[in-house]
Design a protein around this motif. Sequence first.
Motif, short mmCIF file in Angstrom:
data_model
loop_
_atom_site.label_atom_id
_atom_site.label_comp_id
_atom_site.label_asym_id
_atom_site.label_seq_id
_atom_site.Cartn_x
_atom_site.Cartn_y
_atom_site.Cartn_z
N UNK A 33 43.84 -50.45 -59.50
CA UNK A 33 44.44 -49.67 -60.58
C UNK A 33 45.18 -48.42 -60.10
N UNK A 34 44.69 -47.83 -59.02
CA UNK A 34 45.27 -46.57 -58.55
C UNK A 34 46.52 -46.76 -57.67
N UNK A 35 46.86 -48.01 -57.34
CA UNK A 35 48.03 -48.22 -56.47
C UNK A 35 49.32 -47.82 -57.19
N UNK A 36 50.24 -47.34 -56.41
CA UNK A 36 51.57 -46.98 -56.92
C UNK A 36 52.25 -48.22 -57.53
N UNK A 37 52.11 -49.36 -56.85
CA UNK A 37 52.74 -50.60 -57.31
C UNK A 37 52.23 -50.98 -58.70
N UNK A 38 50.95 -50.75 -58.94
CA UNK A 38 50.34 -51.09 -60.24
C UNK A 38 51.06 -50.34 -61.37
N UNK A 39 51.33 -49.05 -61.13
CA UNK A 39 51.99 -48.26 -62.18
C UNK A 39 53.39 -48.80 -62.46
N UNK A 40 54.06 -49.29 -61.41
CA UNK A 40 55.40 -49.85 -61.59
C UNK A 40 55.40 -51.15 -62.38
N UNK A 41 54.38 -51.98 -62.13
CA UNK A 41 54.30 -53.26 -62.86
C UNK A 41 54.03 -52.96 -64.34
N UNK A 42 53.14 -52.01 -64.59
CA UNK A 42 52.82 -51.65 -65.98
C UNK A 42 54.04 -51.03 -66.66
N UNK A 43 54.81 -50.25 -65.90
CA UNK A 43 55.98 -49.56 -66.46
C UNK A 43 57.08 -50.54 -66.87
N UNK A 44 57.30 -51.58 -66.04
CA UNK A 44 58.47 -52.47 -66.25
C UNK A 44 58.15 -53.86 -66.75
N UNK A 45 56.90 -54.29 -66.60
CA UNK A 45 56.54 -55.64 -67.04
C UNK A 45 57.02 -56.74 -66.10
N UNK A 46 57.43 -56.36 -64.89
CA UNK A 46 57.86 -57.35 -63.90
C UNK A 46 57.26 -56.99 -62.54
N UNK A 47 56.99 -58.02 -61.72
CA UNK A 47 56.62 -57.79 -60.33
C UNK A 47 57.28 -58.86 -59.47
N UNK A 48 57.31 -58.62 -58.16
CA UNK A 48 57.80 -59.65 -57.25
C UNK A 48 56.72 -59.97 -56.24
N UNK A 49 56.81 -61.19 -55.71
CA UNK A 49 55.97 -61.60 -54.59
C UNK A 49 56.94 -62.00 -53.48
N UNK A 50 56.84 -61.29 -52.37
CA UNK A 50 57.74 -61.51 -51.24
C UNK A 50 56.92 -62.01 -50.07
N UNK A 51 57.37 -63.13 -49.48
CA UNK A 51 56.59 -63.74 -48.39
C UNK A 51 57.19 -63.30 -47.06
N UNK A 52 56.52 -62.40 -46.35
CA UNK A 52 57.08 -61.97 -45.07
C UNK A 52 56.79 -62.99 -43.97
N UNK A 53 57.71 -63.09 -43.01
CA UNK A 53 57.44 -63.90 -41.81
C UNK A 53 56.48 -63.13 -40.93
N UNK A 54 55.76 -63.88 -40.09
CA UNK A 54 54.78 -63.23 -39.22
C UNK A 54 55.45 -62.21 -38.28
N UNK A 55 56.74 -62.39 -38.03
CA UNK A 55 57.47 -61.44 -37.18
C UNK A 55 57.56 -60.05 -37.80
N UNK A 56 57.34 -59.96 -39.11
CA UNK A 56 57.43 -58.66 -39.80
C UNK A 56 56.05 -58.06 -40.02
N UNK A 57 55.09 -58.44 -39.16
CA UNK A 57 53.69 -58.04 -39.41
C UNK A 57 53.48 -56.53 -39.33
#
Length: 182
Positions: free
Chosen positions: A50-74
């Motif tokens: 609940x305290x994450x910054x991302x959580x506030x953004x999802x609640x604010x806009x009603x949208x989220x994304x899921x991005x799949x990083x390659x292992x090279x971007x670890x």
Amino acid sequence: MNKKKIANIPFGPYITVLAGATVKGKPNYATIGAYGVVSQKPVLYISLKNTHCTTSGVLENGFFTVNIPSSGAVEKTDYCGTVSGNKVDKSEIFESFYDEAGNAPMIKECPVNYLCKVIQIIPIFDFTMFIGEIVAVYANKDCLENGRPNALKVKPTVLMDSGYFDLNNRVGSIFKTCKGSR
Ligand SMILES: Cc1cc2nc3c(=O)[nH]c(=O)nc-3n(C[C@H](O)[C@H](O)[C@H](O)COP(=O)(O)O)c2cc1C
């Protein structure tokens, strides 16, 4: 029996993803392992503290994304899971892009991106599960085989216990391997 009872906690494996949301007009990304499908319907969930910054953004806009990083971007992936947008500006770590279907940022560098519209919110402990309908999917052209993302090209990062791992081989084909053919 080659079994030992161990701690009652989830060890994984999970796929490591970057959950994205617009926060106060800027992109923000948090690394998560708690994401998944509920069926073959175009729906994904993410579970965010609940305290994450991302959580506030999802609640604010009603949208989220899921991005799949390659292992090279670890390294960048781990960083987004180590510092909070509440304290540090993470908007420039990745180059973002958008789709007109909803206000949430996607990461150019990640080979697969899902844009989701929140359709259900489930509070659980000090987390919120956001269930989202997939409204747009992007994939890097060089990761596609017959128009669909190929895991060995996407190179997702597997998370288990305290480690990140990559994928090496295809070991079978759905509904075929049981018949002895790959
Ligand atoms: C590998 C990894 C997996 C994580 N999984 C989750 C998760 O599933 N849910 C969650 O809420 N936080 C998870 N976190 C923690 C957040 O990514 C972290 O607290 C981040 O700083 C939150 O960023 P934000 O405040 O900018 O949203 C994870 C962190 C790492 C490194």
